[in-house]
Design a protein around this motif. Structure first.
Motif, short mmCIF file in Angstrom:
data_model
loop_
_atom_site.label_atom_id
_atom_site.label_comp_id
_atom_site.label_asym_id
_atom_site.label_seq_id
_atom_site.Cartn_x
_atom_site.Cartn_y
_atom_site.Cartn_z
N ASP A 122 0.82 -1.21 0.00
CA ASP A 122 0.00 0.00 0.00
C ASP A 122 0.86 1.26 0.00
OD1 ASP A 122 -2.46 -1.25 -0.14
OD2 ASP A 122 -2.50 -1.61 2.03
N ALA A 123 1.90 1.22 0.82
CA ALA A 123 2.77 2.39 0.88
C ALA A 123 3.42 2.65 -0.47
CB ALA A 123 3.84 2.19 1.95
N LEU A 124 3.82 1.57 -1.10
CA LEU A 124 4.48 1.69 -2.40
C LEU A 124 3.52 2.26 -3.43
CD1 LEU A 124 6.82 -0.89 -4.06
CD2 LEU A 124 4.85 -0.03 -5.33
N ILE A 128 4.06 5.88 -5.52
CA ILE A 128 4.32 6.03 -6.96
C ILE A 128 3.06 6.43 -7.72
CG2 ILE A 128 6.24 4.40 -6.94
CD1 ILE A 128 4.41 2.38 -8.32
N GLY A 129 2.08 6.85 -7.01
CA GLY A 129 0.88 7.34 -7.67
C GLY A 129 0.07 6.23 -8.32
N ILE A 163 -0.28 -0.90 -11.68
CA ILE A 163 1.08 -1.21 -11.26
C ILE A 163 1.46 -2.58 -11.83
CG2 ILE A 163 2.57 -1.70 -9.29
CD1 ILE A 163 0.99 0.29 -7.68
N GLN A 164 2.57 -2.61 -12.53
CA GLN A 164 3.02 -3.90 -13.08
C GLN A 164 4.32 -4.34 -12.41
OE1 GLN A 164 3.84 -2.81 -17.10
NE2 GLN A 164 2.04 -1.47 -16.97
N ILE A 165 4.33 -5.62 -12.09
CA ILE A 165 5.58 -6.19 -11.57
C ILE A 165 6.41 -6.62 -12.78
CG2 ILE A 165 6.59 -8.01 -10.16
CD1 ILE A 165 3.92 -8.00 -8.58
N LYS A 193 9.96 2.22 -11.23
CA LYS A 193 9.65 3.28 -10.28
C LYS A 193 9.96 2.90 -8.84
CE LYS A 193 6.20 6.21 -12.43
NZ LYS A 193 4.75 6.53 -12.38
N ALA A 194 9.85 1.62 -8.57
CA ALA A 194 10.07 1.21 -7.18
C ALA A 194 10.56 -0.23 -7.09
CB ALA A 194 8.78 1.35 -6.37
N ILE A 195 11.21 -0.51 -5.98
CA ILE A 195 11.69 -1.87 -5.71
C ILE A 195 11.15 -2.30 -4.36
CG2 ILE A 195 13.70 -3.29 -5.22
CD1 ILE A 195 15.30 -1.57 -7.13
N TYR A 196 10.56 -3.47 -4.34
CA TYR A 196 10.17 -4.05 -3.06
C TYR A 196 11.18 -5.14 -2.72
CZ TYR A 196 7.60 -7.07 0.21
OH TYR A 196 7.23 -7.86 1.28
N ALA A 197 11.89 -4.93 -1.62
CA ALA A 197 12.86 -5.93 -1.19
C ALA A 197 12.30 -6.65 0.03
CB ALA A 197 14.19 -5.26 -0.84
#
Ligand SMILES: Nc1ncnc2c1ncn2[C@@H]1O[C@H](COP(=O)(O)OP(=O)(O)OP(=O)(O)O)[C@@H](O)[C@H]1O
Ligand SMILES: Nc1ncnc2c1ncn2[C@@H]1O[C@H](COP(=O)(O)OP(=O)(O)OP(=O)(O)O)[C@@H](O)[C@H]1O
Ligand SMILES: O[C@@H]1[C@H](O)[C@H](O)CO[C@H]1O
Ligand SMILES: [Mg+2]
Ligand SMILES: [Mg+2]
Lengths: 306, 361, 498, 361
Positions: A122-124, A128-129, A163-165, A193-197
């Motif tokens: 959710d935060a991500l 990133i809009g 949002i696409q992975i 745009k973002a990375i989830y680790a």
């Protein structure tokens, strides 16, 4: 200090899944500090992420004369067989950080990995809009925390259709592997745009890989809230991480074990909430967790007990 | 059963080096043969150049496999053959390559060093701790780390030479000790490193220091192995220990130097890892020993000793890095990735044996 | 120049005194021959001179002073150079590096490859070996490897040179070359120790002879002593006939080889060996004898031609099928091809029969052991028991084990490649008796040997090979060393013509 | 440099096996020497018994080290020498011991099998999945798992024998492939196993099935190695491949059987692990190959091949289990534990070499 532990009358065994990760070192430290405080002789074993080794250590705990066993399972399912003999010989078992499948343990004290994954998702999405390409740095394939964090995150992110992975690759919870893997993923996906680790160590590796892009062009999300992770949140290179408060987990587990030995009643399910840590609230976590002294960890109790 | 097989096959076919039973790469002969094959066209200079290329190929283990792999990847994704990605591969193979250069000494001398990953971690931790908690001069911290690595290697060497521990056991023990000490001194937590250490992991202008370090260490290793008498003694000890002894070579000294160098190279690898991560990690380089050994063996060395080249080892290390880089870029699922890595390694190395077989006919 | 004396030295291995109170003196300009049966202790004695073993009793004197020689390097510093019985070479390294092993030419701390190459080429020239010095040692045949070993020792400009069976792997031509070198060295006042089982060489190279038996000193006699006296001193009895061949009437063709060709190695080789026959295969080093035997046995593939045993054609390159057809091979190099040195004598003797005699996958342990014991006894292998590690046997006794492996398996056709390399006179006769037994039972033997007297003495028929081809054939009765040598070098004339 | 050292020492010291350079344990000779040494006192029968004991000791690698370790532990903590704890040690070493029995075949034949841990995991996963998701008869699931293990081993063997891949590379590739396939078929999740599988991990009455299984596999391995022609061929191939080939032994067949057996034994180990954990874990037996190889080498085998015994391997596996058990019971801090494990392994194995050295004089 181990000064009072030798004379203490209570022996508790702590079976840690692995010490290869600061998270569990924190958990151990929290438990040790509490044990020293309340006068428990804490016997710590490290299963090095191997379920069979952990089962061996559960057996050995009995030989050692442990009156209660705290287990941080390598794997929840496999731990069932490991603790069965303990339970049948009436030794209290406390599960910490991860559950023991199909088993009524004396107490289960954990943060919820699935929930943590959701928080990050959710935060991500918000950051990133709610649209764009992201990548995931997975933990060790087959590890319980990898599964749960991945599942929690992906189920939640599915709710954001834009949002696409773009890629999912494992870096085995390891900082230096994450450095290489992130570099390589960026090679084929430049518009990320973002990375989830799935843990902070990998997030820190990703920061290293991205250099000046970290926290600006690419937002990084971690998991754990380790010292280094929190510092990165403060510096703005990690956008958010999920604080698990491992020291609290350890401390609570020792308290529960002692209570069980003494025959006092113990709460069966103590869920330590996972909290999203961002630049806004990092200060409160940093003040307590970045110091290694044992009493500061107990002061953070207030944030998590229910 | 190839740990020792190749050696035996070769010894046994003395006087008939080219028969079916021998799959050893005759030192310096393959090229000649090859050159002959390609010799029909072109001027003499051209021919000599081709022959030199052919010799290089035939001497460098899985080079053909590596080239095929690169071609496949270049076709599979445009992201592979970019200047930037090539530099990335270079950076990513640097650590393993440096470890593998050190490992080459050991394997040439018919030993094995399982401790290199752990020694790299311990050495880098020493660099970090002497700096962070003890405030030493950065150069001094690096020196301390390098000496630590060399000292641990020397201990393995002494255990091997004088306690007569098989190197597998001596270095397995050292791996455990070094990893344990790393955890003890760091208390299981990462420790940040000085900017001097970090320099060795950084890219200065367009020049990545890990690659520079790797190249320097490769050249040093190559010089030691080819041009110094201790280097040549390694081949002798690994090729026939008794013959070396009968020729007046000190086997013990050679064994100790070999492990000392391996430890020193591991410490340099530790410097690069720490530099890249801006910190010494207690679990750094965990399991890298396998990659290092695999690089050496892929590069054409035999675990039976007496054989091995730095250029081959280099090819092996690049091969491993390219496989991982390629799979990442192609976004192969992490479950399948392991399967594919295994298949590609097997394929790349067997290309080499197939080539040799064809060559021999 | 240096005087070297062993004074009353002894050496003990385990419970047995292998060398017992032996004294030997090496004088400048003299060749001191050590003579004795296999296992008599000759190699052990010279290893005490060269810093490899320390004597358990007695002492060593150099120029009258008592010294210890703690290692090879020390021996080298005293000017002692050694050619060991078992080759001390590193197969992976080039010839030139093997020549300089342990003492590489250096410049500014680095190996000076150019100087090494030059010196190496010079060294090979001295012994008359024409090889590319950058070739890996492992690619050479045993004979050439032996030549390199000789060159290596010569290069050290030693004042004392020890030669432990240097001629065992050489043909006459190379031997002559070596003898000339020895004469030169003698003239330069170098002291030498020489060990050989070829008694005919003793008068040629030696000055004095010391005989050992069972590790004990027996006698010292001049090298001119007649051969049968030497034999008597060595073995304690007379040997009536060194080549006791009992010829049989040749029967049907057991081994038929037709047009066997392998590019660059053997060229259109055809011949037959009949039941009851011993056929000798003579030639120079590199003539292709070894290659012919290996091709027949299925070790190496060949390009064309056929091999038939007892009328049945053998498949190409299939050792197990060849063995099943009743063929055995005693290979050229026992240590790399014939024996498992780390295994027991019993295990080695039983190696070829283990599979054929096993039932339902299980080894016939009792039966094998009985046969192994009997074979070891029959061959008089000098050992503590059949469980002794084969690698700790003396060289000659190791050779008997290789031979025993095939005599145990009752072969129809036995291929021998240098069958008596390093075997003493007494034991050689025992091996010859076994050859007789095989032919008497209707078997056939094909024997490649560089020992011409052996070829002439034990064969019924002699084939001569040259440059991969059969250059001639004659009944043994008509063969002489000169005739054989003429055929052996015949290709050289061709080369001049072509 | 002892991977291949002993072999070469052997080759090279023909005729001087007992000199300073050779530290090989002569098959069947050590005992004789020993018996002789102890022979001065006592009646003949007694003497023979002592000699037999001495022979057993001298043939079984680190047995003396193990005994010393046990004595130290027995004094250090009363918890060590209890019936219960001894059974625990037995159970705890079972998996590694079974893997190590299979590994013994490979090492005797001069190879190495890095895939055993991954093959154990994959085989157990096959047992679990064919049961849980496909509903097969429990016996059939076990059979399927065992065949899977044997088949994977066979593939490694074929790669080694026909593709001429060094066994290190062939089995490194197989390790990766098997681990990857385990993740793929399980989707990275543990799968529960049938009660029949669980039976093999359970304690029935007072009899722990892992120990029973280990003993059975040990006896089977010992019979194969000592009494069958394929077992004896392994020693021959490992001792001198060329001599074996020239004696009519099929080297290829031996190599393939060796890896097939190793795979089969790995599958049995997988059965025991799954039985103990009531589930097949995707990460099961990760890294166990090192313990298995170490057990074999500690037990006196040489990675150069031709040497090794099941009883020695068993001692090696017990030694490792006792070290871990003892350190657990003594509650050595987990960071220091690694250090201590390394030191104890080095110590226990060097006791053996020191003993042999003394013995030789
Ligand atoms: N002059 C030469 N230079 C280089 N190689 C040669 C030469 N002559 C022969 N060879 C090669 O040497 C190898 C065999 O030599 P080898 O000594 O085994 O043959 P051989 O006839 O059995 O001789 P011997 O048994 O007398 O040593 C063959 O491969 C042959 O092609
Ligand atoms: N290292 C050793 N250990 C045990 N016995 C040994 C060792 N070295 C040699 N021997 C034994 O010592 C005896 C003498 O061996 P040595 O090699 O000196 O004989 P030799 O006279 O050179 O024989 P050959 O003519 O066969 O070469 C032999 O019985 C041999 O088995
Ligand atoms: O919770 C822990 C930590 O997040 C660690 O980073 C990996 O394993 C997980 O189980
Ligand atoms: Mg001798
Ligand atoms: Mg020959």
């Amino acid at each position: 200090g181990t000064s009072n532990s030798s004379s203490s009358q209570y022996k508790v065994s702590l079976l840690v899944s692995t010490m290869n990760n600061p998270f569990f070192v924190d958990l151990r430290d929290g438990a040790q500090a509490e044990a020293d405080k309340v006068g428990v002789d804490l016997l710590v074993s490290d299963a090095q992420n191997d379920s069979a080794t952990q089962q061996n250590q559960a057996q050995n705990a009995v030989s050692q004369g442990a009156q209660a066993v705290i287990i941080n399972p390598v794997d929840s399912d496999a731990a069932t067989a490991a603790v069965a003999p303990l339970i049948s010989s009436n030794i209290p078992v406390i599960a910490v950080d991860r559950a023991v499948t199909d088993t009524t343990v004396t107490s289960y004290i954990a943060s919820d990995n699935v929930q943590g994954g959701q928080l990050d998702a959710d935060a991500l999405a918000k950051a990133i809009g709610e649209s764009g390409k992201i990548v995931i740095l997975e933990g060790t394939p087959g590890a319980a925390s990898t599964r749960d964090r991945g599942q929690g995150f992906k189920d939640e992110i599915a709710k954001y259709p834009n949002i696409q992975i773009a890629a999912e690759q494992t870096a085995n919870f390891d900082r230096s592997e994450a450095l290489d893997v992130t570099t390589n993923m960026m090679q084929s996906n430049s518009d990320i745009k973002a990375i989830y680790a799935e843990n902070d160590e990998m997030a820190l590796g990703a920061i290293q890989a991205l250099g000046s892009k970290a926290g600006t062009d690419v937002l990084i999300f971690g998991f754990d809230g380790t010292d280094d992770g929190l510092k990165a949140v403060q510096a703005g290179t990690i956008y958010a991480t999920v604080a698990q408060q491992p020291k609290v987990l350890g401390q609570k587990a020792v308290d529960a074990a002692l209570a069980a030995i003494k025959g006092e009643s113990v709460e069966a399910d103590q869920s330590i909430d996972v909290k999203l840590v961002t630049k806004d609230n990092v200060a409160q976590y940093l003040s307590s967790d970045s110091s290694t002294s044992s009493d500061s960890s107990s002061s953070s109790t207030s944030t998590s007990t229910e | 059963m190839s740990i020792a097989t190749e050696h035996k096959a070769r010894v046994a076919t003395a006087g008939n080096g080219g028969n079916g039973g021998s799959h050893g790469n005759g030192i310096g002969t393959g090229g000649g043969r090859h050159g002959g094959a390609g010799g029909s066209g072109g001027a003499a200079g051209n021919h000599r150049f081709l022959a030199a290329v052919a010799r290089f190929v035939s001497r460098n283990g899985a080079l053909v496999g590596l080239v095929i792999l690169c071609i496949v990847l270049a076709f599979a994704t445009p992201a592979f053959l970019t200047a930037n990605n090539i530099l990335n591969v270079g950076i990513q193979c640097a650590t393993v390559a440096i470890l593998a250069f050190g490992q080459t000494f050991v394997i040439v001398a018919a030993g094995i060093d399982l401790s290199v990953g752990a020694v790299a971690a311990f050495s880098s931790m020493i660099m970090a701790i002497t700096g962070a908690s003890m405030g030493w001069n950065p150069w001094l911290t690096i020196l301390a780390g390098l000496l630590t690595g060399a000292a641990m290697g020397t201990l393995s060497g002494i255990a091997n030479a004088f306690l007569r521990l098989p190197s597998f056991i001596a270095t397995l023990a050292m791996m455990s000790v070094a990893r344990g000490l790393t955890l003890v001194v760091s208390n299981g937590r990462p420790v940040s490193t000085s900017s001097l250490v970090n320099f060795f992991g950084s890219t200065v202008g367009h020049i990545p220091m890990p690659i520079v370090t790797m190249v320097v260490m490769g050249v040093v290793a190559s010089i030691i192995l080819n041009l110094t008498s201790i280097g040549r003694s390694m081949y002798a000890v690994g090729g026939n220990m008794e013959a070396a002894r009968l020729s007046g070579i000190s086997v013990h000294k050679t064994q100790i130097v070999v492990f000392m160098l391996s430890g020193l190279f591991a410490a340099v690898a530790g410097l690069v890892i720490a530099g890249r991560l801006h910190s010494a990690q207690p679990q750094a380089a965990d399991g890298y020993e396998m990659d290092a050994i695999a690089s050496v063996v892929i590069g054409g060395a035999s675990l039976a000793g007496g054989k091995g080249k730095i250029s081959g080892t280099f090819v092996g290390a690049i091969l491993l890095a390219v496989i991982r880089n390629g799979l990442n870029i192609l976004n192969v699922s992490s479950f399948w990735q392991e399967v594919v890595i295994g298949l590609v390694i097997a394929f790349a190395v067997s290309v080499d044996t197939v080539r040799r077989k064809v060559d021999a006919h | 120049m240096t005087h070297l004396s062993l004074v009353g030295v002894s050496k003990i291995f385990g419970n047995s005194k292998v060398v017992d109170n032996v004294s030997v003196t090496v004088e400048p300009g003299k060749v001191h021959v050590l003579l004795g049966e296999n296992g008599a202790g000759k190699s052990t004695v010279i290893k005490m001179m060269s810093g490899i073993y320390q004597p358990d009793g007695g002492h060593i004197e150099i120029d009258g002073e008592t010294v210890t020689i703690p290692n090879v390097d020390a021996a080298r510093k005293y000017g002692i150079a050694v050619i060991h019985q078992e080759l001390a070479m590193v197969p992976e390294l080039s010839i030139m590096e093997n020549l300089f092993l342990g003492d590489l030419p250096r410049r500014a701390g680095f190996v000076d490859r150019r100087a090494m190459r030059r010196k190496a080429e010079d060294a090979l020239k001295i012994i008359g070996l024409d090889e590319d010095v950058t070739r890996p040692m492992g690619e050479l045949g045993v004979a050439r490897q032996q030549m390199v070993e000789i060159a290596k020792a010569l290069m050290q400009d030693a004042s004392i040179l020890i030669l432990d069976e240097p001629t065992a792997a050489l043909t006459r031509r190379e031997c002559e070359q070596l003898f000339r070198i020895i004469d030169d060295l003698r003239a330069k006042n170098v002291g030498m120790v020489y060990i050989s089982h070829h008694l005919d060489e003793i008068a040629r190279v030696g000055d004095i002879v010391t005989v050992l038996r069972d590790g004990k000193y027996v006698d010292t006699v001049p090298a001119t002593a007649p051969e049968d006296q030497l034999v008597r001193l060595m073995v304690g009895r007379n040997i009536e006939n060194q080549y006791p061949r009992e010829a049989q009437k040749p029967g049907r063709t057991l081994l038929g080889v037709a047009h066997l060709t392998r590019a660059g190695v053997i060229d259109d080789v055809s011949f037959e060996v009949h039941a009851g026959e011993v056929v000798g295969l003579a030639g120079l080093v590199g003539a292709g004898r070894t290659e012919t035997l290996r091709a027949i046995f299925g070790v190496d593939p060949y390009d064309s031609g056929t091999v038939e045993v007892d009328g049945h054609r053998l498949p190409r390159h299939a050792i197990a099928r060849t063995i099943a057809a009743g063929v055995g091979l005693v290979p050229e190099d026992r240590r790399t091809q014939g024996l498992i040195l780390g295994a027991s004598i019993a295990d080695n003797l039983g190696l070829a029969t283990m599979l054929p005699t096993s039932r339902a996958g299980f080894v016939d342990r009792a039966g094998q052991r009985r046969a192994e014991k009997a074979t070891a006894d029959q061959l008089h292998i000098r050992m503590t028991g059949i469980d002794q590690e084969t690698g700790s046997l003396s060289g000659g006794n190791q050779q008997k084990v290789v031979f025993g492996k095939w005599s145990m398996s009752k072969v129809k056709v036995l291929l021998l490649d240098e069958p008596t390399r390093g075997v003493d006179v007494g034991a050689r006769v025992e091996i010859y008796e076994l050859i007789n037994a095989i032919t008497a039972n209707g078997g056939a033997v094909l024997m490649a040997s560089s020992d011409l007297p052996e070829v002439l003495g034990m064969s019924d028929r002699v084939l001569v090979m040259s440059n991969g081809r059969i250059s001639g054939e004659m009944p043994a009765a008509e063969a002489t060393q000169e005739k054989v040598m003429a055929l052996a070098v015949s290709h050289m004339d061709e080369e001049v013509d072509g």
